[in-house]
Design a protein around this motif. Structure first.
Motif, PDB file in Angstrom:
ATOM      1  N   PRO A 189       7.016 -11.997   1.532  1.00 26.63           N
ATOM      2  CA  PRO A 189       7.900 -10.977   2.113  1.00 26.63           C
ATOM      3  C   PRO A 189       7.408  -9.592   1.713  1.00 26.63           C
ATOM      4  N   ARG A 190       7.511  -8.656   2.597  1.00 28.57           N
ATOM      5  CA  ARG A 190       7.083  -7.298   2.291  1.00 28.57           C
ATOM      6  C   ARG A 190       8.119  -6.643   1.372  1.00 28.57           C
ATOM      7  N   ALA A 191       7.637  -6.103   0.267  1.00 28.79           N
ATOM      8  CA  ALA A 191       8.535  -5.434  -0.674  1.00 28.79           C
ATOM      9  C   ALA A 191       8.919  -4.066  -0.123  1.00 28.79           C
ATOM     10  N   GLU A 192      10.215  -3.861   0.078  1.00 30.97           N
ATOM     11  CA  GLU A 192      10.701  -2.591   0.605  1.00 30.97           C
ATOM     12  C   GLU A 192      11.271  -1.697  -0.489  1.00 30.97           C
ATOM     13  N   SER A 193      11.357  -2.231  -1.715  1.00 33.82           N
ATOM     14  CA  SER A 193      11.926  -1.454  -2.809  1.00 33.82           C
ATOM     15  C   SER A 193      11.181  -1.745  -4.101  1.00 33.82           C
ATOM     16  N   GLU A 194      11.349  -0.842  -5.064  1.00 32.26           N
ATOM     17  CA  GLU A 194      10.710  -1.033  -6.367  1.00 32.26           C
ATOM     18  C   GLU A 194      11.291  -2.269  -7.073  1.00 32.26           C
ATOM     19  N   GLY A 254     -14.112 -12.987  -0.859  1.00 30.21           N
ATOM     20  CA  GLY A 254     -13.104 -13.317   0.141  1.00 30.21           C
ATOM     21  C   GLY A 254     -11.796 -13.773  -0.480  1.00 30.21           C
ATOM     22  N   PHE A 255     -11.897 -14.615  -1.502  1.00 34.35           N
ATOM     23  CA  PHE A 255     -10.713 -15.123  -2.194  1.00 34.35           C
ATOM     24  C   PHE A 255      -9.943 -13.982  -2.852  1.00 34.35           C
ATOM     25  N   SER A 256     -10.658 -13.086  -3.505  1.00 32.87           N
ATOM     26  CA  SER A 256     -10.001 -11.961  -4.174  1.00 32.87           C
ATOM     27  C   SER A 256      -9.352 -11.026  -3.164  1.00 32.87           C
ATOM     28  N   ALA A 257      -9.985 -10.846  -2.006  1.00 28.91           N
ATOM     29  CA  ALA A 257      -9.439  -9.954  -0.978  1.00 28.91           C
ATOM     30  C   ALA A 257      -8.124 -10.488  -0.413  1.00 28.91           C
ATOM     31  N   VAL A 258      -8.084 -11.790  -0.117  1.00 31.44           N
ATOM     32  CA  VAL A 258      -6.867 -12.384   0.442  1.00 31.44           C
ATOM     33  C   VAL A 258      -5.720 -12.337  -0.568  1.00 31.44           C
ATOM     34  N   THR A 259      -6.017 -12.710  -1.808  1.00 34.09           N
ATOM     35  CA  THR A 259      -4.974 -12.709  -2.841  1.00 34.09           C
ATOM     36  C   THR A 259      -4.460 -11.301  -3.092  1.00 34.09           C
ATOM     37  N   LEU A 260      -5.381 -10.356  -3.132  1.00 32.52           N
ATOM     38  CA  LEU A 260      -4.981  -8.961  -3.335  1.00 32.52           C
ATOM     39  C   LEU A 260      -4.114  -8.474  -2.178  1.00 32.52           C
ATOM     40  N   LEU A 261      -4.435  -8.890  -0.963  1.00 32.28           N
ATOM     41  CA  LEU A 261      -3.688  -8.455   0.220  1.00 32.28           C
ATOM     42  C   LEU A 261      -2.221  -8.840   0.126  1.00 32.28           C
ATOM     43  N   TYR A 262      -1.937 -10.131  -0.077  1.00 30.49           N
ATOM     44  CA  TYR A 262      -0.520 -10.513  -0.069  1.00 30.49           C
ATOM     45  C   TYR A 262       0.191 -10.090  -1.348  1.00 30.49           C
ATOM     46  N   SER A 263      -0.555  -9.904  -2.440  1.00 30.00           N
ATOM     47  CA  SER A 263       0.064  -9.397  -3.668  1.00 30.00           C
ATOM     48  C   SER A 263       0.492  -7.944  -3.494  1.00 30.00           C
ATOM     49  N   MET A 264      -0.333  -7.160  -2.831  1.00 30.07           N
ATOM     50  CA  MET A 264      -0.010  -5.749  -2.586  1.00 30.07           C
ATOM     51  C   MET A 264       1.152  -5.611  -1.604  1.00 30.07           C
ATOM     52  N   VAL A 265       1.252  -6.555  -0.703  1.00 28.86           N
ATOM     53  CA  VAL A 265       2.332  -6.490   0.283  1.00 28.86           C
ATOM     54  C   VAL A 265       3.688  -6.727  -0.369  1.00 28.86           C
ATOM     55  N   GLY A 266       3.783  -7.769  -1.195  1.00 31.44           N
ATOM     56  CA  GLY A 266       5.098  -8.163  -1.688  1.00 31.44           C
ATOM     57  C   GLY A 266       5.347  -8.034  -3.171  1.00 31.44           C
ATOM     58  N   GLY A 267       4.314  -7.744  -3.981  1.00 30.49           N
ATOM     59  CA  GLY A 267       4.514  -7.593  -5.415  1.00 30.49           C
ATOM     60  C   GLY A 267       5.039  -8.865  -6.059  1.00 30.49           C
ATOM     61  N   LEU A 268       5.919  -8.715  -7.043  1.00 31.84           N
ATOM     62  CA  LEU A 268       6.443  -9.866  -7.776  1.00 31.84           C
ATOM     63  C   LEU A 268       7.298 -10.760  -6.885  1.00 31.84           C
TER      64      LEU A 268
END
Length: 456
Positions: A21-26, A156-170
């Motif tokens: 899920p995209r994180a919309e708040s801190e 490639g693995f690091s890019a994908v993991t970084l992508l969804y981590s940046m989108v939704g955080g914790l």
């Protein structure tokens, strides 16, 4: 068959992106809160605890230790998972007995800026080592170190993991952890079933190494039982998850995470033990397992490593963002800053993969040895509720543990032989005992001096 593992990795990666899920708040990004501000439930928190600690490096280490030292090597690694029990006690004391919101807040109140500075240095190194180690395992699965397949897979693995981590955080990490652990459970159960049903292995193979106290396996078991008192406090991923839910949910999540994790680690590590029982001279663990079990079980073996690596990386990145923006307070707690921190930690991990040391267990042992400086903090300041410990006692313990960690690294890597010709785990045991003993002595003596100064 050559394309199955990449396809499986792609499926897990794509599903993780879709589920994030995209994180919309801190609050969602840094604290894992739901859209309505809800805290994670018991199942989500337990599964997240398990999957973030059953990382690719852990599975590989448990199997390798079993391969070389028998069931005792695997049990030694499993013993580190008693950290969930000591970690649960640490969190409960920090939050509900002392009233602090983080480890940093507690150390700041007891030892000032030096308290948090030393701690943040140790866990910063810990987080970077986690990124490095899990990327390294992934690279090894898909190609020889330095090959094009090895390099492209890691990137490639690091890019994908970084992508969804940046989108939704914790929040995204908690959501994907549940999915990834369910897939991991299914993979592990099927793998163990195939291994047990194989006509080439027998259960008595697990005991091919007898229990001899002065051998590496039993010695490492003792090291683990000593290090678990301080190990959890220096693991930011575990500590962060201890501050997300209410007291009862948190307690139960640590308890259940302990036994679930240990079962998984022992089950996976036993594959390495079976390989060790049948290994010929000079044969590697993977080669032996391929001969024993065949292509399909080995595919599942590698698939389990892929899942665990991804589940750990997203949690590590989330804790990295929280460390700099929330705990260290060196930047504003914004979504943009958190995502920038994730990118930096991933980049540093990549640099270490391509230009760093490739000994997986060295990272665990060095990290565990450095964490020993926290043992007297836990015994005296946290559980003992002593407020009379001077700063010099804390710094003495820190310097001592850091020196021991560096010494162990040089000894185990062959750069020095200051501790003689004994096995590296024997050296690790003596270093662990020395750091814990002298550190606790420093805290006791510092407190005694303080009391003497105040007495008329």
């Amino acid at each position: 068959m050559d394309y199955v593992l990449p396809a499986f990795a792609g499926f897990v990666a794509l599903a993780s992106v879709v589920l994030s899920p995209r994180a919309e708040s801190e609050g969602a990004f840094y604290q894992g809160l739901g859209a309505n501000g809800s805290q994670p439930g018991l199942l989500s928190l337990t599964f997240s605890q398990v999957t973030t600690w059953i990382f690719a490096r852990s599975l590989m280490n448990a199997a390798i230790l079993g391969f070389y030292y028998g069931i005792w090597g695997t049990l030694a690694y499993a013993f580190y998972y008693f950290s969930f029990l000591t970690g649960g006690k640490i969190v409960d004391s920090l939050r509900f007995e002392h009233g602090f919101h983080s480890v940093q807040d507690f150390l700041r109140s007891r030892f000032g800026p030096w308290g948090t500075g030393c701690y943040n240095f140790v866990i910063g190194v810990r987080l970077i080592s986690e990124v490095f180690a899990n990327l390294l395992v992934i690279g090894i699965l898909f190609g020889v170190a330095g090959s094009q397949a090895y390099t492209l897979t890691i990137i490639g693995f690091s890019a994908v993991t970084l992508l969804y981590s940046m989108v939704g955080g914790l929040r995204a990490s908690l959501r994907t952890d549940v999915f990834q652990l369910v897939i991991f459970f299914g993979t592990l159960v099927l793998l163990i079933a195939l291994a047990v049903g194989s006509q080439t292995v027998q259960l008595q193979d697990l005991w091919f190494k007898p229990f001899v106290f002065d051998q590496p396996g039993p010695i490492l078991m003792l090291v683990a039982l000593l290090q678990i008192w301080s190990y959890p406090m220096h693991d930011p991923v575990m500590m962060d998850r201890g501050f997300l839910a209410d007291r009862e949910t948190t307690r139960r999540s640590f308890l259940h995470a302990a036994w679930i994790s240990m079962i998984c680690i022992i089950a996976f590590g036993c594959l390495g033990v079976l390989a060790g029982a049948h290994a010929t001279q000079g044969a590697s663990m993977n080669e032996t397992l391929m001969q024993l079990l065949g292509a399909v079980p080995m595919l599942l073996f590698n698939a389990a490593l892929v899942i665990s690596a991804m589940s750990t990386l997203d949690s590590t990145l989330s804790s990295s963002a929280k460390l700099l923006a929330v705990d260290m307070r060196i930047m504003k707690m914004t979504l943009r800053n958190g995502r920038a921190v994730m990118a930096v930690f991933m980049l540093v991990g990549l640099l270490l993969v391509f230009w760093g040391n490739n000994d997986l267990f060295s990272a665990v042992a060095v990290s565990g040895t450095a964490s020993l400086y926290l043992a007297p903090v836990i015994f005296f300041s946290l559980w003992g509720k002593r407020r009379d410990i001077p700063l010099w006692s804390y710094l003495f313990s820190f310097v001592l543990a850091l020196a021991a960690a560096v010494l162990y690294f040089t000894e185990s890597s062959g750069y020095s032989q200051l501790l003689g010709e004994s096995h590296k785990y024997t050296k690790l045991l003596w270093l662990t005992l020395s750091v814990m003993g002298l550190g606790c002595l420093g805290f006791w003596f510092g407190g005694w001096l303080k009391r003497e100064e105040k007495s008329p």
